[in-house]
Scaffold this motif. Structure first.
Motif, PDB file in Angstrom:
ATOM      1  N   CYS A 120       0.835  -1.204   0.000  1.00 14.89           N
ATOM      2  CA  CYS A 120       0.000   0.000   0.000  1.00 14.89           C
ATOM      3  C   CYS A 120       0.868   1.251   0.000  1.00 14.89           C
ATOM      4  CB  CYS A 120      -0.919   0.023   1.218  1.00 14.89           C
ATOM      5  SG  CYS A 120      -2.161  -1.278   1.186  1.00 14.89           S
ATOM      6  N   VAL A 121       1.958   1.207   0.769  1.00 14.75           N
ATOM      7  CA  VAL A 121       2.849   2.370   0.832  1.00 14.75           C
ATOM      8  C   VAL A 121       3.441   2.649  -0.543  1.00 14.75           C
ATOM      9  CG1 VAL A 121       5.024   3.231   1.798  1.00 14.75           C
ATOM     10  CG2 VAL A 121       3.352   2.093   3.285  1.00 14.75           C
ATOM     11  N   ILE A 122       3.926   1.585  -1.203  1.00 12.17           N
ATOM     12  CA  ILE A 122       4.517   1.758  -2.536  1.00 12.17           C
ATOM     13  C   ILE A 122       3.461   2.304  -3.501  1.00 12.17           C
ATOM     14  CG2 ILE A 122       5.512   0.499  -4.500  1.00 12.17           C
ATOM     15  CD1 ILE A 122       6.754  -1.435  -2.387  1.00 12.17           C
ATOM     16  N   ASN A 123       2.260   1.746  -3.432  1.00 10.76           N
ATOM     17  CA  ASN A 123       1.162   2.156  -4.302  1.00 10.76           C
ATOM     18  C   ASN A 123       0.731   3.606  -4.006  1.00 10.76           C
ATOM     19  OD1 ASN A 123      -2.201   0.830  -4.948  1.00 10.76           O
ATOM     20  ND2 ASN A 123      -0.938   2.226  -6.121  1.00 10.76           N
ATOM     21  N   ALA A 124       0.563   3.913  -2.725  1.00  6.55           N
ATOM     22  CA  ALA A 124       0.073   5.248  -2.344  1.00  6.55           C
ATOM     23  C   ALA A 124       1.088   6.325  -2.718  1.00  6.55           C
ATOM     24  CB  ALA A 124      -0.223   5.286  -0.857  1.00  6.55           C
ATOM     25  N   GLU A 125       2.368   5.966  -2.612  1.00  3.82           N
ATOM     26  CA  GLU A 125       3.405   6.929  -2.964  1.00  3.82           C
ATOM     27  C   GLU A 125       3.396   7.215  -4.469  1.00  3.82           C
ATOM     28  OE1 GLU A 125       7.565   7.643  -0.969  1.00  3.82           O
ATOM     29  OE2 GLU A 125       7.586   5.830  -2.170  1.00  3.82           O
TER      30      GLU A 125
END
Lengths: 241, 305
Positions: free
Chosen positions: A106-111
């Motif tokens: 999610c962090v990679i995606n949200a970034e």
């Protein structure tokens, strides 16, 4: 690196993958490969649960292209209530469900979504992310990925269930998650151990879905080019309705 | 998990009879059975033991029931909120609060609520824990915000919000105000101003008893805002929430080794239908980051300005 605990190793992997100069899909994949290398047993547990969800058709009954996106009214990170209809009055909306600030994918995606927000605006859209986490953790998430978009709280995953996107975490996975410090009960103010399938929808101003990505394999997310294409592709929708 | 599967599961967990559950859900029995089997597959085990006349929840069924019910309720709530949001319809929120709850903690949330439900009418009541339970029981209050509501009513549903810390309210020229924390024995000659049903007053008195002080003069003050005036006049020392605003020459000191704090919870009544406004209010309370509002710890001497 072997004397580091798993959560520390995952942190390092996450940082490496976030720093990669590569498309989203490649970065998510690199994260999955790193996890498999460092923690094969954990990766196998993830494989099992994902396959299990796929076998039972998790997410299949989520709204489809051409369907009307159900209305929501959810608090943003500042506690202000945001409704889908009020957003649609302004422009088309991209809605991305995320599992929470703790999830490396999610962090990679949200970034990545933060990085392409100007492109989303340029294409006549706006973006909201929905998580099951309370304001404090959505704010943490926003700060971590420098998100210029709002994050909304779907408390107890009620809206996600309404879209047939809720999955229950098994005891096996729960134990591993707790060991990693992913005690989602605190993050969600709920002991339900339910998470949303991280789906993405592109919704036109008429409320009709014209882009959709749903995969219970949470290591996979909607490709950025697909997202932007769906946003720009206003013509096809009318025929789909 | 799919919404209808959970709906069928909850109906069957109540009816414990496939035919009746199917009737209640307005589906055929095979359709209900199929949905339950699918849910069982996804959750990795049987949820019901199927016995003629004796269908019952398995251990797994029991284990997942609360979380599936909570998620389902939230889904119904999300729908009712969406339906009432910014609509003309009349909405009512009957709210019961214990007396020491800071209104400034709730007012931003009420303001948000008023914007969301333009015709919202709020009715607020403050009272003692037994009075609050009564209001919830007879439906005069839909939501309550209070410390521990003790009692044997199993339909009360509590969610923790924040920890409220208490200290002793002192006149600035009081001999105990110069100390870095008060020892229990320091209180031997003091008059204590407590409030009825205040668990912290009771805690303090029981601790005093443990060190042999059992004849301390205790005054009962019903309205919390009467305490500062009495303390100011050196009538006694008061049990006081540290985050509460003070005026005058008063300060708060803590009692050494005594954790004078309690959880503030939001209460609703299990199984009741809640209005969109009440659900929104409860949800907003739960998602709020209280660490920004209610200090989790305070220095020993918190000086009032």
């Amino acid at each position: 690196m072997s004397d580091l605990s798993l959560d520390k190793m995952l942190d390092i992997c996450e940082r490496n993958c976030r720093g990669m100069d590569a498309p989203l899909e490649k970065r998510l994949n690199a994260m999955a490969i790193d996890i498999r290398r460092l923690a094969p047993q954990f990766a196998e547990a993830v494989d099992r649960i994902v396959k299990h969800w796929q076998d039972f058709g998790a997410g299949i009954a989520a709204p489809r292209i051409g369907d009307l996106m159900p209305e929501f009214v959810l608090p943003d990170q500042n506690g202000h209530l945001i409704s889908l209809s009020s957003l649609l009055k302004i422009s088309d909306v991209v809605i991305a469900f995320h599992r929470g600030h703790w999830c490396p994918y999610c962090v990679i995606n949200a970034e990545e979504l933060a990085r392409i927000t100007p492109e989303i605006h340029a294409a006549g859209g706006q973006l909201v992310v929905i998580t099951p986490e309370v304001l404090k953790f959505n704010r943490k998430f926003i700060t971590n990925v420098e998100a210029p978009y709002p994050m909304l709280t779907d408390l107890d995953s009620g809206y996600a269930l309404d879209l047939n996107l809720a999955v229950k975490i098994t005891d096996e996975k729960r134990v591993i998650m707790e060991q990693l410090g992913w005690g989602i009960s605190d993050f969600q103010d709920s002991d339900n151990w339910i998470l949303p399938i991280p789906a993405t929808f592109v919704v036109g101003q008429n409320g009709i879905i014209r882009g959709r990505f749903v995969d219970p394999d949470y290591r996979k997310r909607m490709a950025i080019e697909d997202l932007l294409a769906a946003l720009k592709n206003r013509e096809n929708v009318k025929s789909a309705v | 998990m799919e919404l209808h599967q959970i709906r069928y599961f909850l109906a069957l967990s109540k009816a414990l009879n496939f035919t009746r559950a199917a009737e209640e859900c307005n589906v055929s029995q095979p359709a209900l059975s199929r949905a339950i089997s699918q849910l069982e597959g996804e959750l990795g085990g049987e949820l019901f033991r199927r016995e003629r006349n004796l269908t019952h929840l398995t251990d797994l069924g029991q284990a997942v029931l609360p979380s599936l019910k909570s998620c389902y309720d939230s889904s119904l709530g999300a729908k009712s909120i969406a339906k009432e949001f910014q609509k003309e319809g009349h909405s009512v929120l009957n709210l019961a609060l214990s007396r020491s709850i800071e209104m400034e903690n709730l007012s931003p949330i009420l303001a948000e609520l008023a914007a969301a439900f333009p015709n919202l009418q709020v009715k607020m009541f403050r009272g003692t824990p037994p009075e609050i339970i009564d209001k919830l029981r007879n439906g005069e209050a839909e939501v309550a915000v209070a410390g521990a509501l003790t009692g044997d009513w199993e339909r009360l549903e509590a969610k923790k919000l924040y920890q409220q810390k208490f200290g002793l309210l002192l006149n600035r020229n009081h001999r105990l105000s110069k100390l870095d924390g008060i020892r229990l024995l320091d209180l031997i000659e003091e008059r204590l101003l407590g409030r009825p049903f205040c668990t912290l007053t009771e805690l303090l008195l029981s601790k005093l008893k443990e060190v042999g002080i059992d004849n301390m003069t205790k005054h009962e003050v019903n309205v919390i805002d009467d305490l500062p005036g009495l303390v100011q006049a050196n009538f006694g020392v008061g049990v006081w929430p540290v985050a509460r605003r003070l005026s005058g020459d008063l300060l708060i000191n803590h009692v050494n080794g005594l954790d004078m704090s309690r959880w503030v919870n939001v209460y609703t009544v299990f199984g009741r239908q809640h209005s969109g406004a009440a659900r929104t209010f409860t949800n907003l309370l739960r998602v709020t980051d209280w660490s920004m509002i209610e200090p989790t710890s305070k220095p020993s001497q918190e000086l009032a300005q």
